[in-house]
Scaffold this motif. Structure first.
Motif: not given
Length: 88
Positions: A19-26, A29-36, A58-60
């Motif tokens: 669960d290493i991700r950042r989530s946001y809603s738009y 819908k919920t979208r996730y940003v994972y490490p690059k 935003g990911i600790d």
């Protein structure tokens, strides 16, 4: 090339399981940003694999270190996680 793609997918799976991700809603819908993932290096002689990735804003980083057990389960006991803040 195929081996690198497969290795990249394994790392993405580890991020998802930990669960290493950042989530946001738009738009509801919920979208996730994972490490690059920047680089995957496979050394067949030494039988080792090296990843270079950065965490999204935003990911600790402590969450990543606390989830080391997930990476050990997926990649073995000899994993070494080096880095600070964003780049590992």
């Amino acid at each position: 090339m195929f081996a690198k793609m497969k290795a990249k997918k394994r790392l993405m799976d580890a991020f998802k399981f930990a669960d290493i991700r950042r989530s946001y809603s738009y738009d509801g819908k919920t979208r996730y940003v994972y490490p690059k993932i920047h680089d995957v290096e496979i050394n067949y002689e030494k039988q080792c694999l090296r990843y270079v990735f950065t965490l999204a804003d935003g990911i600790d980083p402590e969450h990543l270190k606390k989830s080391l057990w997930v990476f050990r389960q997926m990649f073995g006991e000899n994993i070494d996680l080096n880095g600070k803040l964003k780049r590992f």
